[in-house]
Scaffold this motif. Structure first.
Motif, short mmCIF file in Angstrom:
data_model
loop_
_atom_site.label_atom_id
_atom_site.label_comp_id
_atom_site.label_asym_id
_atom_site.label_seq_id
_atom_site.Cartn_x
_atom_site.Cartn_y
_atom_site.Cartn_z
N SER A 369 2.67 1.22 -3.84
CA SER A 369 1.29 1.70 -3.95
C SER A 369 0.98 2.14 -5.37
O SER A 369 -0.13 1.89 -5.88
CB SER A 369 1.06 2.84 -2.97
OG SER A 369 1.94 3.92 -3.25
N ASN A 370 1.94 2.76 -6.03
CA ASN A 370 1.71 3.19 -7.42
C ASN A 370 1.55 1.99 -8.35
O ASN A 370 0.68 1.98 -9.23
CB ASN A 370 2.87 4.06 -7.89
CG ASN A 370 2.88 5.43 -7.25
OD1 ASN A 370 1.83 5.95 -6.88
ND2 ASN A 370 4.06 6.03 -7.11
N MET A 371 2.39 0.96 -8.19
CA MET A 371 2.28 -0.22 -9.05
C MET A 371 0.98 -0.98 -8.82
O MET A 371 0.38 -1.49 -9.76
CB MET A 371 3.48 -1.15 -8.81
CG MET A 371 4.81 -0.59 -9.27
SD MET A 371 4.83 -0.33 -11.05
CE MET A 371 6.48 0.36 -11.25
N ASN A 372 0.53 -1.05 -7.59
CA ASN A 372 -0.76 -1.70 -7.32
C ASN A 372 -1.90 -0.94 -7.97
O ASN A 372 -2.84 -1.55 -8.50
CB ASN A 372 -0.98 -1.81 -5.81
CG ASN A 372 -0.28 -3.02 -5.20
OD1 ASN A 372 -0.39 -4.13 -5.70
ND2 ASN A 372 0.47 -2.81 -4.12
N GLY A 373 -1.83 0.39 -7.91
CA GLY A 373 -2.89 1.17 -8.53
C GLY A 373 -2.90 1.02 -10.04
O GLY A 373 -3.96 0.94 -10.67
N MET A 374 -1.71 0.95 -10.68
CA MET A 374 -1.64 0.91 -12.14
C MET A 374 -1.85 -0.48 -12.72
O MET A 374 -2.31 -0.61 -13.86
CB MET A 374 -0.28 1.45 -12.60
CG MET A 374 -0.11 2.94 -12.39
SD MET A 374 1.41 3.60 -13.16
CE MET A 374 2.66 2.70 -12.27
N PHE A 375 -1.49 -1.55 -11.97
CA PHE A 375 -1.52 -2.90 -12.55
C PHE A 375 -2.46 -3.88 -11.86
O PHE A 375 -2.75 -4.94 -12.43
CB PHE A 375 -0.10 -3.47 -12.56
CG PHE A 375 0.81 -2.81 -13.56
CD1 PHE A 375 0.80 -3.19 -14.89
CD2 PHE A 375 1.67 -1.80 -13.17
CE1 PHE A 375 1.63 -2.59 -15.82
CE2 PHE A 375 2.51 -1.18 -14.08
CZ PHE A 375 2.49 -1.56 -15.42
N THR A 376 -2.93 -3.58 -10.65
CA THR A 376 -3.84 -4.52 -9.98
C THR A 376 -5.14 -3.87 -9.53
O THR A 376 -5.99 -4.55 -8.94
CB THR A 376 -3.14 -5.14 -8.76
OG1 THR A 376 -2.88 -4.13 -7.78
CG2 THR A 376 -1.85 -5.83 -9.17
N ALA A 377 -5.32 -2.56 -9.78
CA ALA A 377 -6.55 -1.84 -9.41
C ALA A 377 -6.85 -1.96 -7.93
O ALA A 377 -8.00 -2.13 -7.52
CB ALA A 377 -7.73 -2.34 -10.25
N ARG A 378 -5.78 -1.86 -7.12
CA ARG A 378 -5.97 -1.97 -5.67
C ARG A 378 -5.18 -0.86 -4.98
O ARG A 378 -4.10 -0.48 -5.42
CB ARG A 378 -5.47 -3.32 -5.14
CG ARG A 378 -6.23 -4.51 -5.68
CD ARG A 378 -5.72 -5.83 -5.11
NE ARG A 378 -4.29 -5.98 -5.31
CZ ARG A 378 -3.40 -6.11 -4.32
NH1 ARG A 378 -3.80 -6.06 -3.05
NH2 ARG A 378 -2.12 -6.28 -4.57
N GLU A 379 -5.73 -0.36 -3.88
CA GLU A 379 -5.02 0.59 -3.04
C GLU A 379 -4.34 -0.20 -1.94
O GLU A 379 -4.91 -0.48 -0.89
CB GLU A 379 -5.97 1.63 -2.45
CG GLU A 379 -5.24 2.74 -1.70
CD GLU A 379 -6.19 3.76 -1.10
OE1 GLU A 379 -5.74 4.87 -0.75
OE2 GLU A 379 -7.38 3.45 -0.96
N SER A 380 -3.11 -0.59 -2.20
CA SER A 380 -2.39 -1.47 -1.29
C SER A 380 -0.90 -1.15 -1.37
O SER A 380 -0.44 -0.52 -2.32
CB SER A 380 -2.65 -2.94 -1.63
OG SER A 380 -1.86 -3.79 -0.82
N SER A 381 -0.17 -1.63 -0.33
CA SER A 381 1.28 -1.44 -0.29
C SER A 381 2.04 -2.75 -0.36
O SER A 381 3.22 -2.81 0.02
CB SER A 381 1.67 -0.67 0.99
OG SER A 381 1.11 0.62 0.99
N ASP A 382 1.38 -3.82 -0.83
CA ASP A 382 2.12 -5.08 -0.95
C ASP A 382 2.92 -5.09 -2.25
O ASP A 382 2.97 -4.12 -2.99
CB ASP A 382 1.14 -6.26 -0.88
CG ASP A 382 0.03 -6.16 -1.91
OD1 ASP A 382 0.29 -5.59 -3.00
OD2 ASP A 382 -1.10 -6.62 -1.65
#
Length: 421
Positions: A369-382
């Motif tokens: 979730s942290n990597m998605n927020g920092m690098f893809t601007a998404r709130e996701s757990s993929d």
């Protein structure tokens, strides 16, 4: 009378020279013997002061009883084909003291006492060998590590004990560590913040790497000379160029931060941020970490450290680096370079510590979730954010490998003159 040895005449037909002398010379005073060092410590020089028993007159010595007969020493002939000179014969001379009379047994002389050994000089501290110095440094490093480990254990136990008390439990319940935000604070991360995060990660890694290279550099690969005649090494040129790129990125970041309202996420807007930050720190130390939902808001401790990094540490690094660079005008003497040196390196250490803690928390508080927020601007757990992060990490590693003076030479030629010396 001593018969002088006579040679050829001084004039043709004259008498041999020197003439005969009938008077007997007065006996010369006996010469004093040469004295040496004393036989015993503190004694008189040896031998004692006395006149040498040397006969001054051969005739007188011959008439004395203590004489001996010795053969004459012969030399070369006086004329060609003649006999050696003087003729063969003997002569009586004064006998040496040993032959004249048996010498009395000398009084036994005490053996000289051994001189006291000189006091040893204060031994200078030997310079440790390189291997020993490295070994000693390793011991010191281990001691520091042990001390930090013990300090961490004490802090963890102390935090867990305090939270377990009624006072600690009430404090954490009242201030749970949540960041106080204004009602109009934005939620989530925009795409520009993701791109700024990547470029900031890349440039900071390159700046730290080249900064360390500048400090260690002894033989530069080459030099860059500006059009104004200022000459620096290629490594310094690369470091300063990366600094300029980081400053440009910072200006863009500040503009977008304040125009989009994202500043409210990293700037404290209430005094309650301080007790909440203390509560969050206690929860981290007690290993009972506060709830993480950075997509909505950071906790108060994160907010304070982001504020410190963006608005205090970064400007200090820029100003001190600019003062130490060749771009600083020589006429600006108000800021001493000693101040810049005292600030710049500790600021880099702060960034290293901040990065280490930041990466640790990102990996341990929900990495996907942290990597998605920092690098893809998404709130996701993929896993998409993790893959993008690995790609960004590979690009950064490649940049770290090629960030050297020899690689920078073609780029440096675009802005100045590059030479070997």
């Amino acid at each position: 009378m001593v018969q002088l040895r006579r040679g050829l005449p001084r004039v043709p037909g004259g008498e041999p020279w020197p003439p005969l002398i009938d008077d007997t010379p007065a006996p010369a005073p006996a010469p004093a013997m040469r004295q040496g060092l004393p036989r015993v410590p503190g004694g008189e020089p040896w031998p004692p002061v006395a006149a040498a028993p040397v006969a001054a007159d051969t005739a007188a010595a011959a008439s004395a009883e203590n004489t001996v007969e010795v053969p004459l020493r012969r030399g070369l002939p006086r004329v060609a084909g003649g006999d050696g000179w003087p003729p063969a014969g003997t002569v009586r001379v004064a006998a040496p003291p040993e032959a004249a009379a048996p010498a009395a047994e000398p009084a036994p002389v005490a053996e000289p006492a051994p001189a006291p050994a000189p006091a040893p000089a204060a031994a200078a501290t030997p310079k440790p060998e390189p291997v020993e110095a490295e070994r000693g440094r390793g011991v010191v490093d281990k001691r520091w590590l042990v001390a930090l480990a013990l300090l961490a254990v004490v802090a963890i136990l102390g935090a867990r004990w305090f939270i377990g008390t009624d006072t600690g439990a009430d404090f954490v319940e009242r201030y749970d560590g949540t960041q106080p935000l204004p009602d109009n604070a934005p939620v989530g991360f925009p795409a520009w913040l993701n791109w700024a995060h990547f470029f900031n990660m890349f440039l900071m890694a390159m700046i730290i790497k080249t900064g360390i290279d500048v400090r260690r550099e002894k033989r530069p690969a080459g030099y860059w000379t500006s059009k104004r005649g200022r000459k620096i090494s290629l490594t310094q040129w690369l470091h300063q160029t990366l600094d300029i790129a980081w400053v440009v990125l910072g200006v863009v970041f500040y503009v977008l931060l304040f125009t989009t309202g994202q500043w409210m996420r990293i700037v404290p807007t209430s005094w309650e941020a301080i007790p909440n930050a203390i509560s969050a720190g206690l929860q981290y130390l007690a290993l009972d970490w506060p709830n993480e939902r950075s997509w909505v808001a950071y906790n108060a401790l994160q907010e304070l450290f982001y504020f410190l990094t963006v608005f205090i540490a970064s400007p200090l690094a820029i100003v001190s680096g600019f003062r130490m660079s060749s771009m600083w005008p020589k006429s600006w003497t108000g800021v001493p370079v000693a101040w810049a040196r005292a600030v710049h390196f500790p600021t880099m250490i702060y960034f290293l510590v901040f990065i280490a803690i930041h990466v640790f928390l990102v990996l341990t508080t929900g990495v996907r979730s942290n990597m998605n927020g920092m690098f893809t601007a998404r709130e996701s757990s993929d896993w998409i954010g993790v893959l993008v992060f690995l790609l960004a990490l590979a690009v950064t590693a490649l940049g770290w490998f090629v960030a050297r003076g020899s690689f920078a030479a073609p780029l440096a030629k675009l802005t100045g003159k590059v030479t070997k010396r």
